[in-house]
Design an enzyme around this catalytic site. Structure first.
Site, PDB file in Angstrom:
ATOM      1  N   SER A  76       3.820  34.934  20.739  1.00 29.98           N
ATOM      2  CA  SER A  76       3.537  35.511  19.416  1.00 29.98           C
ATOM      3  C   SER A  76       4.433  36.713  19.190  1.00 29.98           C
ATOM      4  O   SER A  76       4.973  37.285  20.138  1.00 29.98           O
ATOM      5  CB  SER A  76       2.077  35.969  19.353  1.00 29.98           C
ATOM      6  OG  SER A  76       1.949  37.263  19.929  1.00 29.98           O
ATOM      7  N   ASP A  77       4.565  37.107  17.932  1.00 27.19           N
ATOM      8  CA  ASP A  77       5.211  38.381  17.692  1.00 27.19           C
ATOM      9  C   ASP A  77       4.182  39.482  17.987  1.00 27.19           C
ATOM     10  O   ASP A  77       3.001  39.198  18.213  1.00 27.19           O
ATOM     11  CB  ASP A  77       5.738  38.435  16.241  1.00 27.19           C
ATOM     12  CG  ASP A  77       6.885  39.414  16.103  1.00 27.19           C
ATOM     13  OD1 ASP A  77       7.717  39.233  15.204  1.00 27.19           O
ATOM     14  OD2 ASP A  77       6.965  40.344  16.935  1.00 27.19           O
ATOM     15  N   TRP A  78       4.644  40.708  17.952  1.00 28.05           N
ATOM     16  CA  TRP A  78       3.844  41.863  18.364  1.00 28.05           C
ATOM     17  C   TRP A  78       2.500  41.906  17.617  1.00 28.05           C
ATOM     18  O   TRP A  78       2.471  42.105  16.405  1.00 28.05           O
ATOM     19  CB  TRP A  78       4.647  43.131  18.085  1.00 28.05           C
ATOM     20  CG  TRP A  78       4.015  44.400  18.523  1.00 28.05           C
ATOM     21  CD1 TRP A  78       2.997  45.057  17.911  1.00 28.05           C
ATOM     22  CD2 TRP A  78       4.366  45.195  19.664  1.00 28.05           C
ATOM     23  NE1 TRP A  78       2.666  46.194  18.586  1.00 28.05           N
ATOM     24  CE2 TRP A  78       3.499  46.317  19.666  1.00 28.05           C
ATOM     25  CE3 TRP A  78       5.307  45.108  20.684  1.00 28.05           C
ATOM     26  CZ2 TRP A  78       3.545  47.312  20.650  1.00 28.05           C
ATOM     27  CZ3 TRP A  78       5.374  46.086  21.658  1.00 28.05           C
ATOM     28  CH2 TRP A  78       4.491  47.172  21.641  1.00 28.05           C
TER      29      TRP A  78
END
Ligand code: GLC
Length: 744
Positions: free
Chosen positions: A284-286
């Protein structure tokens, strides 16, 4: 009897298949399954959790003691922890203290260099030279892999078409084909022949998918694109990366069709994994899984975790919802353990492939780290790559390269001229301003002895005062020529850096106008991360150089071009509009029903503006040179082909100028009549060639069926018979034209 024979046949077939299957099973898959069998549910969930080091690259969440989590087997990977000492310390916690001693992965955004900083990706794409991009990424891989880091969150493959969006700087521009080519070579450069090599690292295709289409260029904002636009424009670079066996894919923060990508089962699981057969890790992104709550699609962290794992997102970067909820969700039969096991298997498989179980400290080679980081060879390469990435936008009366025999004094103006930080741009790895050379210092190094150099800041990036401006105007008045280094600071580009204006910041523009009043010739050296509205500058400034953020050796590269040591050859990978009012404006647009052609543009009822024409200031593929190239008409070896056949399109290019140079020859194709409206042109191929002054070179392109395919009304990829036009030229506006027919 027949039935019995059939039955026997099926049994034999199955056993062969079964036996064959066992005999061919990848030995790593067996190790993975054997390890998973030993893991507790909590340890499995731990592999899906990625924690950040102290330097955050997103909103700081709840603080946890990552060492304790690692010792408890609750972490599978880290980001923003780098350097042999740090990585060894953290890896030791996993290897010496956790129950199963599963090694950690260490990731970092090595976007355009690790310690030696190369030009920003938008500049790398401006080189239109895949081998230049490969060289930069290969050096980045060698530097990071000697320093503990085996996973880069690169290449960013978002198609970028709105200059207000800050992440244009991290992109390879507006065109699906050019971005696909640069993405593919980046993956190959980072990942090398195989992961058992010490300088091979995992690459990440990000941000899957459509992030660059944020409305109004506003960061993290709504994306609303048609299925056709998604598949024709935004998906191709990711398909190219998957076909190049990219190790990981990062879903975007944003939505497609109203579904946030971190919960988008259709595009992550069904398309990426099942249709495209992607075997790698999705990260996932942050905090993006937790932000499903903000999107309004998840009620709480547990709900977000269910949606993320169901969509096929393996690793939760930083958020913590997997760590805090997945074990309970599995125990409550809300998430099948098989989903967790599949995610864990994909992560463990990469760790085995990287050789981390054999040697968890494989990438911690302090001797190699010392000799590799910022080596003189890497610096020299950075200078060469920067030279290839700088675009000459204007050069009236060949003011450039500077003829120093006629120049006794030079005024250098602009705070960016002396900046050692901005020149390496955003996402600069662990690059440092201590290692960079400013434009001013580089000019001082090469300016002929006896030439007077007057430097005045003239303005800060976003504010100035009368005394600064007066001092600069005064210095300029006493000089034969002005080199104005203006543009954006590093923070005005990159993530969380959208701008509502795309002009040079007002303070600097005011300075430039005062300088132009002196009547002295001005060379405008731009440092910026997005297309700018340069309409005023194009009218009033005789020479303009687009350097983007050229990196550690950018100052020297700029001086090489200003003083003629290098002939610029770069081309724009993204359109420069005349005004923000024209945006979105990309070269490969549709025709529409009332096009403003040369014949119709004066009529009322046509597609145009009342106050500006439709043409960009500088078109896609545009860039000047110190020499000149002429193109012969296009020669086609066939004027008619059947579907499935190919033809050759050739031109002869002559260097009619006085200096050797490189030309980026671009091939565009247009489908003149089809069952759906087709773009006025699409880039299909390009070649960068060196041609000596006075020489001619024949360039040929093979046009195949792949170049003619498109999605019909039902989104099936097909080729339709008909007439196609071919354009071969120096940019998307200036080209030779021919046509051919495709018949059944
Ligand atoms: C950031 C960026 C992403 C980056 C990640 C880790 O928010 O969106 O591109 O790879 O976080 O730093």
């Amino acid at each position: 009897m027949k039935k019995l024979k059939d039955f026997a046949f099926i049994v034999v077939l199955n056993s062969v298949v079964l036996f064959g299957f066992h005999a061919q099973e990848n030995p790593i898959d067996k190790k993975v399954q054997d390890l998973i069998a030993k893991m507790t549910l909590e340890e499995k969930v731990g592999q899906l959790f990625q924690v950040s080091g102290e330097e955050v690259t997103g909103p700081r969440g709840e603080k946890i003691n990552i060492t304790e989590y690692i010792k408890a087997g609750k972490v599978g990977s880290c980001l923003n922890i780098y350097g042999t000492k740090n990585v060894m310390r953290v890896q030791k916690a996993a290897i010496e203290s956790s129950r199963l001693k599963i090694p950690l992965l260490f990731g970092l955004d090595v976007i355009h260099g690790y310690k030696t900083v190369f030009p920003a990706p938008i500049a790398l794409a401006s080189s239109w030279d895949p081998e230049i991009v490969r060289k930069a990424q290969k050096i980045a891989a060698k530097e990071m892999s000697s320093s503990g880091v085996m996973w880069t969150f690169t290449p960013m493959l978002d198609i970028a078409r709105d200059p207000r969006w800050g992440r244009v700087v991290e992109s390879f521009g507006e065109d699906p084909y050019l971005v696909s080519v640069m993405g593919r070579v980046s993956v190959e450069a980072f990942q090398g022949e195989s992961f058992d090599k010490k300088d091979s690292v995992m690459a990440t295709a990000k941000h899957y998918v459509g992030y660059g289409a944020v409305q109004a260029g506003r960061e993290y904002y709504t994306v609303d694109i048609s299925k056709r636009t998604l598949w024709e424009i935004y998906m191709p670079p990711f398909k190219a990366a998957v076909d190049t066996h990219v190790a990981s894919v990062m879903p975007a923060f944003t939505t497609v069709n109203g579904v946030p990508m971190s919960a988008n089962k259709e595009l992550v699981n069904d398309v990426l994994r099942e249709k495209w057969r992607f075997q790698g890790i999705t990260v996932s992104d942050w905090n993006a899984i937790h932000e499903l709550i903000n999107h309004g699609v998840a009620e709480n962290g547990a709900d977000a975790a269910v949606q993320g794992i169901n969509a096929g997102v393996d690793i939760d970067m930083v958020g913590g919802d997997y760590m805090n909820n997945l074990a309970a969700l599995v125990k409550d039969n809300k998430v099948p353990v098989a989903l967790v096991d599949k995610a864990v298997a994909r992560i463990l498989k990469k760790k085995f492939e990287l050789g981390l179980f054999d040697n968890p400290y494989k990438y911690c080679d302090s001797e190699k780290e010392k000799e590799e980081l910022l080596s003189s060879a890497n610096r020299e390469a950075a200078r060469e790559i920067a030279r290839e990435s700088i675009v000459l936008l204007k050069n009236d009366n060949n003011i450039l390269p500077l003829k120093m025999k006629d120049i006794k004094s030079v005024a250098v103006v602009g705070s960016l001229a002396e900046s050692k930080r901005d020149i390496i741009g955003p996402w600069c790895g662990i690059g440092s301003e201590k290692d960079t050379i400013s434009v001013l210092d580089a000019i001082k190094d090469v300016i002929p002895r006896g030439t007077v150099l007057n430097y005045q800041k003239g303005s800060e990036i976003e504010d100035n005062n009368e005394s600064l401006v007066n001092a600069a105007v005064n210095a300029a008045s006493k000089s034969d020529i002005i080199i104005a280094v203006l543009g954006e600071s590093s923070e005005m580009s990159g993530e969380a850096a959208s701008r509502s204006s795309i002009e040079i910041p007002e303070a600097q523009k005011t300075l430039l106008k005062w300088l132009s009043i002196t009547g002295k010739p001005i060379v405008l050296v731009l440092m910026n991360g997005r297309p700018l509205d340069l309409s005023w500058e194009d009218k009033h400034i005789p020479a303009i150089l687009e350097t983007w953020f050229p990196g550690t050796e950018g100052g020297n590269a700029i001086a090489d071009i200003l003083f003629g040591k290098h002939n610029p050859s770069a081309k724009l990978p993204i359109t420069f509009p005349k005004s923000l009012g024209q945006v979105p404006i990309a070269y490969n647009h549709l025709m529409c029903g009332r096009p403003a052609t040369t014949e119709t543009v004066t009529q009322k009822y046509v597609s145009k503006y009342l106050d500006i024409d439709n043409e960009p200031l500088y078109p896609f593929g545009y860039g000047l040179t110190y020499t000149a190239f002429s193109y012969s008409p296009i020669y086609l070896d066939k004027k008619e082909i059947k579907i499935g056949e190919s033809l050759a399109a050739s031109v002869v290019i002559k260097n009619t100028g006085k200096v050797d140079g490189k030309e980026v020859v671009q091939l565009y194709i247009r489908d003149m009549l089809a069952s759906v409206a087709r773009p006025i042109m699409d880039l299909k191929d390009f070649k960068k060639v060196s041609i000596k002054s006075g020489d001619s070179v024949k360039i040929s392109f093979t046009i195949t069926s792949d170049h003619l395919k498109f999605y019909n009304k039902d989104m099936e990829e097909i080729i339709e018979p008909g007439t196609f036009e071919v354009y071969i030229g120096t940019n998307s506006r200036d080209y030779q034209k021919e046509s051919f027919k495709v018949v059944k």
